[in-house]
Design a protein around this motif. Sequence first.
Motif, PDB file in Angstrom:
ATOM      1  N   ALA A  31       0.833  -1.208   0.000  1.00  0.00           N
ATOM      2  CA  ALA A  31       0.000   0.000   0.000  1.00  0.00           C
ATOM      3  C   ALA A  31       0.862   1.251   0.000  1.00  0.00           C
ATOM      4  N   ALA A  32       1.949   1.232   0.770  1.00  0.00           N
ATOM      5  CA  ALA A  32       2.867   2.370   0.797  1.00  0.00           C
ATOM      6  C   ALA A  32       3.535   2.557  -0.565  1.00  0.00           C
ATOM      7  N   ALA A  33       3.899   1.455  -1.202  1.00  0.00           N
ATOM      8  CA  ALA A  33       4.510   1.532  -2.532  1.00  0.00           C
ATOM      9  C   ALA A  33       3.552   2.155  -3.540  1.00  0.00           C
ATOM     10  N   VAL A  34       2.281   1.762  -3.464  1.00  0.00           N
ATOM     11  CA  VAL A  34       1.264   2.340  -4.362  1.00  0.00           C
ATOM     12  C   VAL A  34       1.152   3.840  -4.121  1.00  0.00           C
ATOM     13  N   GLY A  35       1.137   4.240  -2.841  1.00  0.00           N
ATOM     14  CA  GLY A  35       1.057   5.663  -2.527  1.00  0.00           C
ATOM     15  C   GLY A  35       2.236   6.440  -3.076  1.00  0.00           C
ATOM     16  N   LEU A  36       3.421   5.841  -3.037  1.00  0.00           N
ATOM     17  CA  LEU A  36       4.620   6.537  -3.519  1.00  0.00           C
ATOM     18  C   LEU A  36       4.735   6.566  -5.036  1.00  0.00           C
ATOM     19  N   THR A  37       3.906   5.801  -5.745  1.00  0.00           N
ATOM     20  CA  THR A  37       3.921   5.928  -7.206  1.00  0.00           C
ATOM     21  C   THR A  37       3.469   7.316  -7.642  1.00  0.00           C
ATOM     22  N   VAL A  38       2.732   7.992  -6.757  1.00  0.00           N
ATOM     23  CA  VAL A  38       2.346   9.386  -7.036  1.00  0.00           C
ATOM     24  C   VAL A  38       2.947  10.278  -5.961  1.00  0.00           C
ATOM     25  N   TRP A 134       4.586  15.970   2.533  1.00  0.00           N
ATOM     26  CA  TRP A 134       3.636  14.965   3.030  1.00  0.00           C
ATOM     27  C   TRP A 134       3.589  13.752   2.112  1.00  0.00           C
ATOM     28  N   GLN A 135       3.912  13.978   0.845  1.00  0.00           N
ATOM     29  CA  GLN A 135       3.824  12.896  -0.134  1.00  0.00           C
ATOM     30  C   GLN A 135       5.228  12.439  -0.541  1.00  0.00           C
ATOM     31  N   SER A 136       6.124  12.399   0.435  1.00  0.00           N
ATOM     32  CA  SER A 136       7.483  11.922   0.216  1.00  0.00           C
ATOM     33  C   SER A 136       7.738  10.698   1.085  1.00  0.00           C
ATOM     34  N   PRO A 137       8.834   9.968   0.882  1.00  0.00           N
ATOM     35  CA  PRO A 137       9.021   8.657   1.517  1.00  0.00           C
ATOM     36  C   PRO A 137       9.002   8.572   3.043  1.00  0.00           C
ATOM     37  N   ASN A 163       8.632   4.451  -5.580  1.00  0.00           N
ATOM     38  CA  ASN A 163       9.272   5.622  -6.184  1.00  0.00           C
ATOM     39  C   ASN A 163       9.696   5.344  -7.617  1.00  0.00           C
ATOM     40  N   GLY A 164      10.372   4.214  -7.800  1.00  0.00           N
ATOM     41  CA  GLY A 164      10.843   3.882  -9.137  1.00  0.00           C
ATOM     42  C   GLY A 164       9.716   3.668 -10.125  1.00  0.00           C
ATOM     43  N   VAL A 165       8.666   2.996  -9.669  1.00  0.00           N
ATOM     44  CA  VAL A 165       7.505   2.771 -10.539  1.00  0.00           C
ATOM     45  C   VAL A 165       6.865   4.104 -10.917  1.00  0.00           C
ATOM     46  N   GLY A 166       6.721   4.984  -9.937  1.00  0.00           N
ATOM     47  CA  GLY A 166       6.119   6.291 -10.203  1.00  0.00           C
ATOM     48  C   GLY A 166       6.955   7.142 -11.135  1.00  0.00           C
ATOM     49  N   ASN A 167       8.277   7.115 -10.955  1.00  0.00           N
ATOM     50  CA  ASN A 167       9.163   7.889 -11.831  1.00  0.00           C
ATOM     51  C   ASN A 167       9.090   7.416 -13.272  1.00  0.00           C
ATOM     52  N   PHE A 168       8.784   6.139 -13.454  1.00  0.00           N
ATOM     53  CA  PHE A 168       8.627   5.580 -14.798  1.00  0.00           C
ATOM     54  C   PHE A 168       7.236   5.849 -15.360  1.00  0.00           C
ATOM     55  N   MET A 169       6.236   5.853 -14.477  1.00  0.00           N
ATOM     56  CA  MET A 169       4.839   5.875 -14.908  1.00  0.00           C
ATOM     57  C   MET A 169       4.305   7.282 -15.162  1.00  0.00           C
ATOM     58  N   THR A 170       4.639   8.228 -14.289  1.00  0.00           N
ATOM     59  CA  THR A 170       3.968   9.538 -14.364  1.00  0.00           C
ATOM     60  C   THR A 170       4.369  10.419 -15.557  1.00  0.00           C
ATOM     61  N   PRO A 171       5.632  10.431 -16.008  1.00  0.00           N
ATOM     62  CA  PRO A 171       5.947  11.303 -17.152  1.00  0.00           C
ATOM     63  C   PRO A 171       5.110  11.060 -18.397  1.00  0.00           C
TER      64      PRO A 171
END
Length: 199
Positions: A31-38, A134-137, A163-171
């Motif tokens: 759940a924390a990993a999912v939150g950190l994707t954004v 608030w939305q950091s690790p 973090n890594g998933v989000g950095n790949f996904m959001t751009p």
Amino acid sequence: DWSSDVCSSDLAFWGDAMSSRLEQWWVVAVAAAVGLTVGAGAVNSQVQSLFLGPVTQEFHWTRGQYFIVSIPATMLGAVVMPLLGTAADRWGIRTVHIPGIIAYGLMTMALVFLTGDMTQYLIFMLAHSAFAMWQSPPLYAKATSAWADKRRGLALAICMAGNGVGNFMTPPICAWLISNYGWRGGRIGMGLLVILVAV
């Protein structure tokens, strides 16, 4: 006797409850990993350059004007983070974290109201960077650590993988939003993504 039976049953109950809690560490970690994707890194740092062209073109800014706010914003983050950690220790992670995530998402969307005034830009970006903490690790790591015991290292690794998933996904998502709805649509989309995914 009766009292010892009650005491034994209570110990058994709390022992089972604690065992069940520790076995669910992976749920919290995922759940924390999912939150950190954004997280702030994915929604802010990784996509900031995508807004450079349309924003500077509309407001007739230079690249220097666009990026100049990153210096005071970074310094502000260094001040806010210890205060945030102290607040989480005092009032609990959930109480502190959820309102901050919502505020960060809303502040991301509020950037659509930029008019080109540099003072307004500085104020908005400072507020945005402050709420980004608030939305950091750290808060996600704190929550994960509280549930993991013997496998804390693995739990934190799973958490940080977001973090890594989000950095790949959001751009690419942000680029698509800007391409189809303009840079303001991109900010609204990123803000909504934060709230819908992380909360």
